[in-house]
Design a protein around this motif. Structure first.
Motif, short mmCIF file in Angstrom:
data_model
loop_
_atom_site.label_atom_id
_atom_site.label_comp_id
_atom_site.label_asym_id
_atom_site.label_seq_id
_atom_site.Cartn_x
_atom_site.Cartn_y
_atom_site.Cartn_z
N TRP A 1 35.19 30.41 42.34
CA TRP A 1 34.24 31.61 42.45
C TRP A 1 33.18 31.73 42.66
N ILE B 1 31.04 39.94 40.09
CA ILE B 1 33.04 39.91 41.03
C ILE B 1 32.85 40.91 41.49
N THR C 1 40.50 38.56 40.64
CA THR C 1 39.46 37.46 41.79
C THR C 1 39.65 36.73 42.53
N TYR C 2 41.18 35.90 42.02
CA TYR C 2 41.89 35.27 43.67
C TYR C 2 42.35 36.24 44.36
N SER D 1 39.26 37.59 47.04
CA SER D 1 39.62 35.94 47.97
C SER D 1 40.21 35.89 49.13
#
Length: 885
Positions: free
Chosen positions: A40, A131, A240-241, A244
């Motif tokens: 990230w 994040i 987090t993934y 995105s």
């Protein structure tokens, strides 16, 4: 959301509590977080041309940490310390932590010393805090929290897919179908979802991660084996993934929306430009045709013959029937196209179209008016010339006829007068020659009128500029000279006969009396025959009646003439009786005259029996009445009724053609006046063309009103109210309102124009109109007032049309695209840059519209410019007339 997640909802908004515990992270989770957080961070650091390899080591000096915050926030942090000592590193990390705290994030148990010392747990906690703040916190769906909003977004996007049930951010994603469903929902061409199997999670995850990295610019943050090999994947890594994916597809949606808006605006602009080009070409062609036609109509060089002038008239009729009608339709279509274009420009918030110089609708109308004026004068000249040539042809024919008769009469007369027959004649022959000469003199006197008529006709032909006047004058001069010579010879022969008469005493009185009476009667018959054989031209019933009356008077004299004829024949019979009685040898002829009874009887029986006929002009006339078009019902009903009227008018065309044919036959019959009607073919023709043009303009006006109503959101009741008020004050039915009428119309709709009780004149001056607009809520500075006046009267004609009136009443509340909206759309496509590149335009827009922008955008000259940068801001303002393209 499952019960396991619900108890930790608040943990993601207070991350420090999660990292304040003195417990070690699960090794599998730590591995997943390291890989995910590193990927990230690198997805953002690569924008600045750098990256990290080891998350706890590469952030220890604080430099890349500060750079990461600058990239993701778009803000500048305090200047970092460039030293290598521990104190410099702690200072840099503190600057980064202070910046995070300034964004409203509480940092508990995370200190700069732990980060500088490479504490893995604290470093991962700090990155998770970043994040949350910059990638997840702003996600909101239906006013939910960040985590709930992201989860709800995933659930909605994957709802149509079988075997996908997203309930959390850990085990719901282990089979990989959730990631594949998100990609397929937004980019179905990238994944063949139907071939995926729930029992093959490794293939599913690798497919999703590889496609995301290759086509969506999302770095690979986890390995499929890490997720499948863990009973419960790390929730923060999965969040987090997934975030995105959310940002990638959210940006694509914004870009698509921006591209659609730009395409819409450009399509409108291209269509308007094409309409402008079509108007300019049609106007140029029409003006060029008028320019070529007017000199032809102004050519007034007369022709010498009736046939040539008749051909000119026929050419003019062809022009009226074949060449002009299409141009009338072109002119009408030009005005319709102009009005439609202006309506579309107003509806799309564009400036009014101003044709190039000399091609305004008013210029075309002026040129058309000149054409019709010259056309009218040309037709009048043609008819006058035909009348003149008709008169000349008639006179020339009359001259030739009378000259031929006179020349035939004079043939041999000079030789007769010169002969010396009296020298050897007997007394009786001398007496006969003398009497014969007296008869000749009487005949000569009778021909005097004919000679005078010939001379008068020749004189009139000269005055009317007859093309063959020289030959007429030469022949007339020859006749006059011959007439003078005959007079002199006649006088000379009489003198000779009178001298001889004294020697001659015997004469036959009966022959003499016969000769004296026969000669005048013969002359009278010849004159009567000549009058009966004469041609004439009439144009009215009165002229025919006058000729008929004269002919009846002539016939009334025939009984007396018949008595004279019988008396003359009686004298001849008496001579014959005496000759027979006394056996006189007279050689069977009368020595005093050559006129025989047979000649008299022949002329009487065959020459004086011609009667004259009459003709009556055939009355013809028909008037095209008016068609009253009453505006009732909805605009669609009015449009339907108008088109029915137009169809009935077009169906009347055969009757107009029939009138044209009858008019041509009347003119070919040389009849130019019709007392039975005051209408001329010109009146009917002009009325017909005006009727066609008026109905077409009215249809176009209603169509533009429908466009305005639909685009502006005006109800039918409002439109009817506006139309009723407008028509009530349009007292001259011109389709426009003057300032006074416009003010009264606004008052009738409930607008308070002014407060002065003395100003009730019904007139709207500039101050009154400004007061009216202020009462409606407009800010009426001088510049704003000038802008509104330019809207309702863009051509400064001093009048307000109904279309402009409707636009003014509705335009301020209309939902239309603006230059700022288009500029914001371009900014999205440009990735928030102040410029846009050729590659970005071609990637985001359809090919034709991308090339349209590239050809018209000026180079960008700002301080952040790069090679090939284009200025989309000036281009956007130019689309709405706020600057020049």
């Amino acid at each position: 959301m499952d019960h396991y997640d619900s108890q930790q909802t608040n943990d993601y908004m207070q991350p420090e509590e999660d990292w304040d515990r003195d417990l070690l992270l699960d090794p599998a989770w730590e591995k997943q977080q390291r890989k995910t957080f590193t990927a990230w961070c690198n997805s953002h650091l690569r924008k600045a041309g750098t990256q990290i390899e080891n998350i706890e080591e590469d952030f220890r000096d604080g430099l890349k940490l500060m750079l990461l915050l600058e990239v993701i926030s778009g803000e500048r942090l305090a200047k970092p310390e460039r030293g290598k000592m521990r104190v410099h590193k702690i200072s840099n990390v503190n600057k980064a932590l202070d910046f995070i705290a300034s964004k409203g994030v509480k940092l508990v148990s995370i200190g700069a010393e732990e980060i500088v010392d490479g504490n893995v747990k604290m470093t991962l906690g700090m990155i998770w805090t970043i994040i949350l703040r910059f990638a997840i916190q702003d996600i909101s769906v239906e006013e939910t929290s960040a985590k709930e909003g992201l989860l709800l977004w995933c659930q909605r996007k994957t709802a149509p897919y079988k075997n996908v049930n997203i309930q959390n951010f850990h085990i719901s994603w282990k089979d990989g179908l959730g990631f594949c469903a998100l990609i397929h929902r937004h980019r179905p061409e990238l994944i063949d979802y139907g071939k995926l199997r729930k029992d093959d999670p490794l293939t599913n995850l690798n497919t999703a991660f590889d496609v995301a990295e290759k086509y969506l610019d999302i770095p690979k943050m986890l390995d499929a084996e890490d997720i499948v090999g863990t009973a419960r994947p790390d929730e923060k890594a999965i969040m987090t993934y997934v975030s995105s994916f959310y940002h990638a597809f959210s940006g694509a949606q914004k870009a698509e929306t921006a591209a659609n808006r730009i395409c819409k605006v450009l399509a409108v602009n291209q269509e308007n430009e094409q309409l402008m080009e079509d108007y300019e070409k049609l106007a140029s062609d029409l003006l060029e045709w008028i320019r070529r036609t007017i000199p032809w109509l102004e050519n007034r060089v007369p022709e010498n013959t009736m046939h040539a002038m008749q051909q000119k008239l026929e050419d003019f009729r062809d022009y009226r029937r074949l060449h002009k009608p299409p141009k009338v339709q072109e002119k009408c279509q030009l005005e319709i196209n102009f009005n439609t274009l202006q309506t579309k420009l107003r509806l799309s918030n564009r400036p009014a179209f101003m044709p190039s110089e000399g091609r305004m609708v008013s210029d075309i109308n002026n040129a058309w008016g000149c054409l019709e004026q010259v056309e009218k004068g040309y037709e009048e000249w043609l008819l006058n010339e035909i009348r003149r040539l008709e008169r000349l042809d008639h006179l020339a024919e009359k001259f030739r006829q009378k000259a031929s008769i006179h020349e035939a009469w004079t043939d041999g007369k000079e030789a007769m007068l010169r002969q010396k027959d009296y020298e050897t004649a007997t007394l009786s022959e001398i007496k006969a020659l003398l009497k014969k000469h007296e008869a000749f003199e009487s005949d000569l006197a009778a021909h005097q009128d004919r000679v005078e008529q010939i001379a008068a006709i020749a004189q009139e032909l000269n005055e009317l500029d007859y093309y063959d006047s020289p030959s007429v004058n030469a022949r007339c001069q020859k006749i006059c000279d011959q007439w003078d010579n005959l007079g002199a010879l006649t006088q000379k022969r009489r003198e000779a006969l009178e001298r001889t008469e004294k020697l001659l005493e015997t004469i036959d009185q009966l022959y003499l009396e016969y000769a004296k009476r026969a000669a005048p009667f013969n002359n009278w018959m010849e004159g009567a025959m000549e009058d009966l054989q004469d041609t004439f031209i009439v144009h009215t019933i009165e002229e025919i009646q006058g000729l008929t009356t004269a002919h009846e008077q002539f016939k009334a004299t025939l009984p007396d003439a018949d008595k004279e004829r019988l008396a003359i024949l009686g004298i001849h019979n008496e001579v014959s009786k005496i000759v027979q009685t006394y056996h006189v040898n007279m050689a069977g002829t009368n020595p005093y005259t050559t006129i025989t009874p047979q000649e008299i009887n022949g002329k009487w029986d065959h020459g004086l029996t011609r009667d004259s006929g009459g003709s009556r002009p055939h009355p013809m006339g028909q008037e095209i009445g008016r068609i009253s078009i009453e505006m009732h019902g909805t605009l669609e009903d009015q449009l339907s009724h108008l088109r029915q009227y137009e169809k009935s008018i077009v169906n009347y065309k055969p009757k107009i053609d029939q009138l044209e044919g009858d008019h041509q036959l009347i003119q070919e019959a040389l009849i130019f006046d019709n007392k039975h009607t005051n209408y001329t073919m010109e009146h009917i023709r002009v009325g017909w063309e005006q009727l066609l043009t008026t109905i077409a303009r009215t249809i176009n006006e209603v169509e533009n009103q429908i466009l305005t109503r639909d685009a502006k959101g005006i109800s039918q009741e409002q439109m009817n109210e506006f139309r009723a008020s407008f028509n009530h004050f349009d007292r001259d039915h011109s389709g426009t309102l003057g300032p006074e009428e416009f003010k009264a119309c606004l008052i009738s709709l409930g607008y308070d124009i002014g407060n002065d009780p003395q100003k009730k004149t019904g007139m709207m001056d500039t101050d009154d109109f400004r007061a009216c607009l202020i009462s409606m809520g407009y800010n009426m500075g001088e510049a704003e007032f000038a802008r509104i006046m330019s809207i309702v009267d863009p051509n400064r004609l001093g009048v307000v049309t109904f279309q402009a009136f409707i636009d003014f009443m509705s335009r301020e509340t209309a939902d239309t695209d603006t230059a700022d909206q288009v500029m914001a759309s371009f900014k999205i496509l440009a990735g928030d840059k102040n410029y846009i590149t050729v590659e970005e335009l071609r990637r985001e827009l359809p090919p034709d519209q991308a090339e349209y922008c590239i050809a018209r955008m000026a180079p960008y000259t700002g301080p952040d410019s790069v090679p090939g940068a284009l200025d989309y801001m000036s281009f956007s303002t130019a689309l709405y007339g706020e600057s020049d393209l």
